[in-house]
Design a protein around this motif. Structure first.
Motif, short mmCIF file in Angstrom:
data_model
loop_
_atom_site.label_atom_id
_atom_site.label_comp_id
_atom_site.label_asym_id
_atom_site.label_seq_id
_atom_site.Cartn_x
_atom_site.Cartn_y
_atom_site.Cartn_z
N LYS A 68 0.83 -1.20 0.00
CA LYS A 68 0.00 0.00 0.00
C LYS A 68 0.86 1.25 0.00
CE LYS A 68 -3.76 2.18 2.63
NZ LYS A 68 -4.62 2.09 3.84
N LEU A 69 0.37 2.30 -0.68
CA LEU A 69 1.01 3.61 -0.63
C LEU A 69 -0.07 4.64 -0.30
CD1 LEU A 69 3.31 3.63 -3.80
CD2 LEU A 69 4.05 3.47 -1.42
N SER A 70 0.28 5.61 0.54
CA SER A 70 -0.66 6.68 0.83
C SER A 70 -0.72 7.63 -0.37
CB SER A 70 -0.23 7.46 2.08
OG SER A 70 0.96 8.20 1.82
N LYS A 71 -1.80 8.39 -0.43
CA LYS A 71 -1.94 9.34 -1.53
C LYS A 71 -0.82 10.38 -1.49
CE LYS A 71 -6.96 8.83 -1.94
NZ LYS A 71 -8.27 9.48 -1.82
N MET A 72 -0.40 10.74 -0.28
CA MET A 72 0.68 11.72 -0.16
C MET A 72 1.98 11.17 -0.70
SD MET A 72 1.56 14.12 3.09
CE MET A 72 2.41 15.68 2.83
N GLN A 73 2.25 9.87 -0.47
CA GLN A 73 3.46 9.25 -1.01
C GLN A 73 3.44 9.23 -2.53
OE1 GLN A 73 3.01 5.62 1.30
NE2 GLN A 73 4.93 6.03 2.39
N VAL A 74 2.27 8.91 -3.10
CA VAL A 74 2.14 8.86 -4.56
C VAL A 74 2.34 10.24 -5.16
CG1 VAL A 74 0.57 8.38 -6.47
CG2 VAL A 74 0.62 6.85 -4.49
N VAL A 75 1.66 11.24 -4.59
CA VAL A 75 1.78 12.61 -5.10
C VAL A 75 3.22 13.10 -4.96
CG1 VAL A 75 1.09 15.00 -4.72
CG2 VAL A 75 -0.63 13.20 -4.70
N ALA A 108 -3.39 21.08 0.85
CA ALA A 108 -4.23 22.09 1.50
C ALA A 108 -5.47 22.37 0.65
CB ALA A 108 -3.43 23.38 1.69
N ALA A 109 -5.31 22.42 -0.67
CA ALA A 109 -6.44 22.66 -1.56
C ALA A 109 -7.44 21.50 -1.49
CB ALA A 109 -5.94 22.85 -2.99
N ALA A 110 -6.92 20.27 -1.49
CA ALA A 110 -7.80 19.10 -1.44
C ALA A 110 -8.58 19.06 -0.12
CB ALA A 110 -6.99 17.82 -1.60
N LEU A 111 -7.88 19.29 0.99
CA LEU A 111 -8.56 19.29 2.29
C LEU A 111 -9.54 20.46 2.40
CD1 LEU A 111 -5.57 18.40 4.66
CD2 LEU A 111 -7.41 16.88 3.88
N GLY A 112 -9.13 21.61 1.87
CA GLY A 112 -10.00 22.78 1.90
C GLY A 112 -11.26 22.56 1.08
N PHE A 113 -11.13 21.88 -0.07
CA PHE A 113 -12.29 21.57 -0.90
C PHE A 113 -13.26 20.66 -0.14
CE2 PHE A 113 -14.37 18.77 -4.06
CZ PHE A 113 -15.08 19.73 -4.77
N GLY A 114 -12.71 19.69 0.57
CA GLY A 114 -13.56 18.82 1.37
C GLY A 114 -14.28 19.58 2.47
N LEU A 115 -13.58 20.50 3.12
CA LEU A 115 -14.20 21.30 4.17
C LEU A 115 -15.34 22.15 3.62
CD1 LEU A 115 -11.01 22.48 6.11
CD2 LEU A 115 -12.77 20.89 6.94
N MET A 116 -15.18 22.67 2.41
CA MET A 116 -16.24 23.46 1.79
C MET A 116 -17.48 22.61 1.55
SD MET A 116 -14.01 25.71 -0.94
CE MET A 116 -15.49 26.31 -1.76
N ARG A 117 -17.28 21.32 1.38
CA ARG A 117 -18.40 20.39 1.18
C ARG A 117 -18.90 19.81 2.50
NH1 ARG A 117 -17.09 15.94 -3.10
NH2 ARG A 117 -19.32 15.64 -2.80
N GLY A 118 -18.30 20.28 3.60
CA GLY A 118 -18.70 19.77 4.90
C GLY A 118 -18.16 18.40 5.21
N GLU A 119 -17.04 18.02 4.55
CA GLU A 119 -16.46 16.70 4.74
C GLU A 119 -15.00 16.82 5.17
OE1 GLU A 119 -16.93 14.26 1.29
OE2 GLU A 119 -18.91 15.05 0.83
N SER A 120 -14.53 15.76 5.82
CA SER A 120 -13.12 15.69 6.19
C SER A 120 -12.47 14.57 5.39
CB SER A 120 -12.95 15.42 7.69
OG SER A 120 -11.59 15.14 8.00
N TYR A 121 -11.73 14.95 4.35
CA TYR A 121 -11.02 13.94 3.56
C TYR A 121 -9.92 13.29 4.39
CZ TYR A 121 -13.38 15.78 -0.59
OH TYR A 121 -14.33 16.17 -1.52
N LEU A 122 -9.47 14.01 5.41
CA LEU A 122 -8.45 13.44 6.29
C LEU A 122 -9.00 12.23 7.04
CD1 LEU A 122 -5.51 14.14 7.14
CD2 LEU A 122 -6.49 15.28 9.13
N GLN A 123 -10.26 12.29 7.40
CA GLN A 123 -10.89 11.16 8.08
C GLN A 123 -10.94 9.95 7.16
OE1 GLN A 123 -14.87 11.93 9.49
NE2 GLN A 123 -15.06 9.95 10.51
N ASP A 124 -11.17 10.18 5.87
CA ASP A 124 -11.18 9.08 4.91
C ASP A 124 -9.82 8.39 4.84
OD1 ASP A 124 -13.79 9.73 4.34
OD2 ASP A 124 -13.28 10.97 2.61
N LEU A 125 -8.75 9.17 5.03
CA LEU A 125 -7.41 8.62 4.95
C LEU A 125 -6.97 7.93 6.24
CD1 LEU A 125 -5.53 11.54 3.16
CD2 LEU A 125 -6.19 9.35 2.15
N LEU A 126 -7.32 8.54 7.38
CA LEU A 126 -6.76 8.07 8.65
C LEU A 126 -7.80 7.56 9.63
CD1 LEU A 126 -4.27 11.04 9.27
CD2 LEU A 126 -3.77 8.83 8.21
#
Length: 200
Positions: A68-75, A108-126
Motif C-alpha cells: 500500500k502507498l498513501s496518496k501523499m506518497q504517490v503525489v 491544502a487545496a484538497a482538504l479545503g475543498f472537502g471542508l467546503m463540502r462539509g467533509e473531512s477527507y483526512l478522516q477518509d485517509l486516517l
C-alpha cells in the motif's frame, strides 16, 4: 492488495533515507561543478538527478513490502519526478525547490475543498487508524489545512530569500520537525474527541 506489516525501522529508512542521502550528497558536492554531455551541472543538480531514481526505488520498495502507498506518497514521488526532472533538464534548481510548496498547496487545496463540502477527507485517509468523532476530524482537518498553507509559504520564503544551504537544511530537518511538532501539539484534540473501541 492488502496492507502488510513491515518493520518500522525499515519503513522509516525507506521514507527518510532518500532525504538524508540528498542532504549528505549536497554537503559533499555543493561546491563542485560537473561537465556532463558538454553541459555544466552544479553539485545541487547532480544530487537532484540522483535523488529522483532513489526516491522512486524506495517508494516502490515501500509498496512491495506493505502492499500500500498513501496518496501523499504517490503525489510526492510524482512531483519529485516532474520538478526534479525539470530542474535537471533546464539546469534550473528553482523547480526542485518549489516542489515542497506544490505538495503542501495541493493537499491544502484538497482538504479545503472537502471542508467546503462539509467533509473531512483526512478522516477518509486516517479514520481506521485513528478513531475520532466527526467534530474532531473537522477541527483537525481545518488545522492541518492552515498548517500546510503555512509550510508552503515558509518554503517559498526560504528558497527565495535565503541561501541554498539554508533551504536544504530546512527541507531535510525543518519540514519533518515541523510535521512532528504539529501532530504532537494536537494530542489534546485527539484525546478530547477520541472514540473508544468497544471491548469484545
Amino acid at each position: 492488495m492488502a496492507e502488510r506489516k513491515v518493520n518500522g525501522w525499515v519503513k522509516a529508512a525507506l521514507e527518510y533515507g532518500p532525504i538524508l542521502a540528498f542532504f549528505i550528497g549536497y554537503i559533499r558536492l555543493k561546491d563542485h561543478t560537473f561537465l556532463i554531455g558538454g553541459a555544466e551541472y552544479s553539485g545541487f543538480l547532480v544530487v537532484t538527478a540522483a535523488f529522483i531514481p532513489l526516491m522512486v526505488i524506495c517508494t516502490g520498495l515501500i509498496w512491495a513490502l506493505t502492499g500500500k502507498l498513501s496518496k501523499m506518497q504517490v503525489v510526492t514521488v510524482i512531483l519529485v519526478v516532474i520538478f526534479g526532472g525539470l530542474s535537471v533538464w533546464l539546469q534550473d534548481e528553482r523547480f526542485f525547490k518549489m516542489k515542497p510548496t506544490m505538495i503542501y498547496l495541493l493537499f491544502a487545496a484538497a482538504l479545503g475543498f472537502g471542508l467546503m463540502r462539509g467533509e473531512s477527507y483526512l478522516q477518509d485517509l486516517l479514520g481506521e487508524a485513528l478513531p475520532m468523532q466527526p467534530e474532531g476530524w473537522m477541527i483537525l482537518t481545518k488545522r492541518i489545512t492552515v498548517f500546510f498553507l503555512g509550510l508552503a509559504i515558509a518554503n517559498e520564503a526560504i528558497w527565495r530569500l535565503m541561501s541554498t544551504d539554508n533551504w536544504v537544511t530546512f527541507k531535510t530537518f525543518g519540514l519533518p520537525a515541523a510535521l512532528f511538532a504539529f501532530f504532537i501539539s494536537q494530542n489534546k484534540l485527539l484525546q478530547a474527541h477520541a472514540v473508544e473501541k468497544e471491548k469484545p
